[in-house]
Design a protein around this motif. Sequence first.
Motif, PDB file in Angstrom:
ATOM      1  N   VAL A  46     -34.556  33.844  84.938  1.00  0.00           N
ATOM      2  CA  VAL A  46     -35.149  33.497  83.277  1.00  0.00           C
ATOM      3  C   VAL A  46     -36.618  32.984  83.180  1.00  0.00           C
ATOM      4  CG1 VAL A  46     -34.768  32.131  81.300  1.00  0.00           C
ATOM      5  CG2 VAL A  46     -32.709  33.279  82.599  1.00  0.00           C
ATOM      6  N   GLU A  47     -36.718  32.098  84.327  1.00  0.00           N
ATOM      7  CA  GLU A  47     -38.047  31.424  84.583  1.00  0.00           C
ATOM      8  C   GLU A  47     -39.188  32.307  84.911  1.00  0.00           C
ATOM      9  OE1 GLU A  47     -40.160  27.425  86.659  1.00  0.00           O
ATOM     10  OE2 GLU A  47     -38.710  28.629  87.691  1.00  0.00           O
ATOM     11  N   LEU A  78     -34.040  36.981  74.212  1.00  0.00           N
ATOM     12  CA  LEU A  78     -33.702  35.684  74.122  1.00  0.00           C
ATOM     13  C   LEU A  78     -35.156  34.696  74.030  1.00  0.00           C
ATOM     14  CD1 LEU A  78     -31.706  33.444  73.749  1.00  0.00           C
ATOM     15  CD2 LEU A  78     -31.702  33.312  76.560  1.00  0.00           C
ATOM     16  N   LEU A  79     -35.992  34.854  74.901  1.00  0.00           N
ATOM     17  CA  LEU A  79     -37.144  34.053  75.075  1.00  0.00           C
ATOM     18  C   LEU A  79     -37.971  34.133  73.734  1.00  0.00           C
ATOM     19  CD1 LEU A  79     -37.931  34.415  78.841  1.00  0.00           C
ATOM     20  CD2 LEU A  79     -37.263  32.420  77.786  1.00  0.00           C
ATOM     21  N   GLY A  90     -42.517  26.730  72.295  1.00  0.00           N
ATOM     22  CA  GLY A  90     -43.615  25.697  72.087  1.00  0.00           C
ATOM     23  C   GLY A  90     -42.712  24.468  72.764  1.00  0.00           C
ATOM     24  N   ARG A  91     -41.494  24.191  72.121  1.00  0.00           N
ATOM     25  CA  ARG A  91     -40.510  23.026  72.553  1.00  0.00           C
ATOM     26  C   ARG A  91     -40.535  22.936  74.037  1.00  0.00           C
ATOM     27  NH1 ARG A  91     -35.475  21.942  69.639  1.00  0.00           N
ATOM     28  NH2 ARG A  91     -35.703  19.751  70.716  1.00  0.00           N
ATOM     29  N   LEU A  92     -40.280  24.038  74.460  1.00  0.00           N
ATOM     30  CA  LEU A  92     -39.797  24.295  76.056  1.00  0.00           C
ATOM     31  C   LEU A  92     -41.143  23.725  76.826  1.00  0.00           C
ATOM     32  CD1 LEU A  92     -37.994  24.939  78.465  1.00  0.00           C
ATOM     33  CD2 LEU A  92     -38.682  27.304  78.223  1.00  0.00           C
ATOM     34  N   TRP A 120     -33.435  19.745  80.560  1.00  0.00           N
ATOM     35  CA  TRP A 120     -31.806  20.683  81.135  1.00  0.00           C
ATOM     36  C   TRP A 120     -31.172  21.035  79.707  1.00  0.00           C
ATOM     37  CZ3 TRP A 120     -30.204  23.498  84.643  1.00  0.00           C
ATOM     38  CH2 TRP A 120     -28.928  23.724  84.550  1.00  0.00           C
ATOM     39  N   LYS A 121     -31.138  19.721  78.975  1.00  0.00           N
ATOM     40  CA  LYS A 121     -30.297  19.764  77.682  1.00  0.00           C
ATOM     41  C   LYS A 121     -30.601  20.889  76.800  1.00  0.00           C
ATOM     42  CE  LYS A 121     -28.398  17.367  73.892  1.00  0.00           C
ATOM     43  NZ  LYS A 121     -28.410  15.779  73.089  1.00  0.00           N
ATOM     44  N   PHE A 122     -31.858  21.190  76.775  1.00  0.00           N
ATOM     45  CA  PHE A 122     -32.648  22.296  75.951  1.00  0.00           C
ATOM     46  C   PHE A 122     -32.053  23.638  76.568  1.00  0.00           C
ATOM     47  CE2 PHE A 122     -35.706  25.643  75.041  1.00  0.00           C
ATOM     48  CZ  PHE A 122     -36.120  25.315  73.667  1.00  0.00           C
ATOM     49  N   ILE A 123     -32.133  23.760  78.041  1.00  0.00           N
ATOM     50  CA  ILE A 123     -31.689  25.007  78.416  1.00  0.00           C
ATOM     51  C   ILE A 123     -30.145  25.150  78.284  1.00  0.00           C
ATOM     52  CG2 ILE A 123     -31.294  26.023  80.790  1.00  0.00           C
ATOM     53  CD1 ILE A 123     -34.020  24.127  81.908  1.00  0.00           C
ATOM     54  N   GLU A 124     -29.367  24.152  78.583  1.00  0.00           N
ATOM     55  CA  GLU A 124     -27.843  24.489  78.279  1.00  0.00           C
ATOM     56  C   GLU A 124     -27.863  24.967  76.731  1.00  0.00           C
ATOM     57  OE1 GLU A 124     -25.878  20.372  78.196  1.00  0.00           O
ATOM     58  OE2 GLU A 124     -26.695  20.092  80.503  1.00  0.00           O
TER      59      GLU A 124
END
Length: 321
Positions: free
Chosen positions: A245-246, A288-289, A295-297, A310-314
């Motif tokens: 994903v990254e 998905l991306l 911007g938040r990521l 990590w919470k954003f990724i979850e």
Amino acid sequence: MLKMAIITGFLSKTKDRFHEYNAPLSLDEKFALMAGIDGYDGVEIVYPYEANDAAVTRQLLDKHGLTVAAVNVNVKAEPEFRNGGLTSHLPEVREKAVCFIKQAKDFAQAVGADKVTCCPLGDGYEFAFQYDYAKTWRYLVEAFGAAGDYKRELPLFIEYKPSETRGRCFVDSASKALCLLNDIGNTDMGVTLDFGHSVYGNENPAEALVMLAESPYPYYIHVNDNDGRWDWDYFCGTKHFLEYVEFIYYLKRYGYTGYLTSDTSPTRWDIQGTFEANSRITNRIWRLLDEVDKGRLAQFMSGADYLKTWKFIENNIFGLK
């Protein structure tokens, strides 16, 4: 939809040390099979062993509605290349290796390809005191330089790999590939980044991609996955999902518009199903991306609290809400 391609050698019979997989197919049959695989319109053809007649190949491409993503030139299978082709101690062997690449460029031009890629797997070593490293590096610079300077309108991409067929390949990392291109000094050459090679070479593929994208040289992408210990050529996301994903995130960030070519080996798995899995997961991640607030990521990535990232990724990547 992303531009996706397949290395056509994987559409037919393959083998490892103990087993053979799938049935042998002619080039026409491989193209016919690929034309029915959802998500693909590009082929990477291995020259000269898979195809060497440009007129016939062009006719088959037109017949099946396919495009050439790249021509992959093999400089390891000839008996003369057993101890290295581009780095052989014998000048006539080095010249033959360069000639192979030049002929691949002629073939690529005739079939309508826009690039040639070469992975110098036979050029490497196994033991201490086996090679003079400075001399062999000069051989690489001279040989790849001569090959890259021929028909510069058709860029030559160098694919790096940690090992195979040699215990250690001379061009085994993104950074070394860039050092080689810097020494050659030809910005009409580039690097082929194979996700799996990067993983089992203990790189982070996304970081390697950024390094290439920030360089003056173009890059071309192979996709697959493995366990980090060998180049198993599994289908995408099966072992390193978040890293993949990254990787896709940075492809989007740098505006990559080239082919993502499946360097994936369907051994015990259905050929069509394997490649459709690559296309399906890659396109879904790409979409998905588009939906994720990038911007938040990026803002989280610029901060010091990875728990927020990590919470954003979850929530946004894994969908665990």
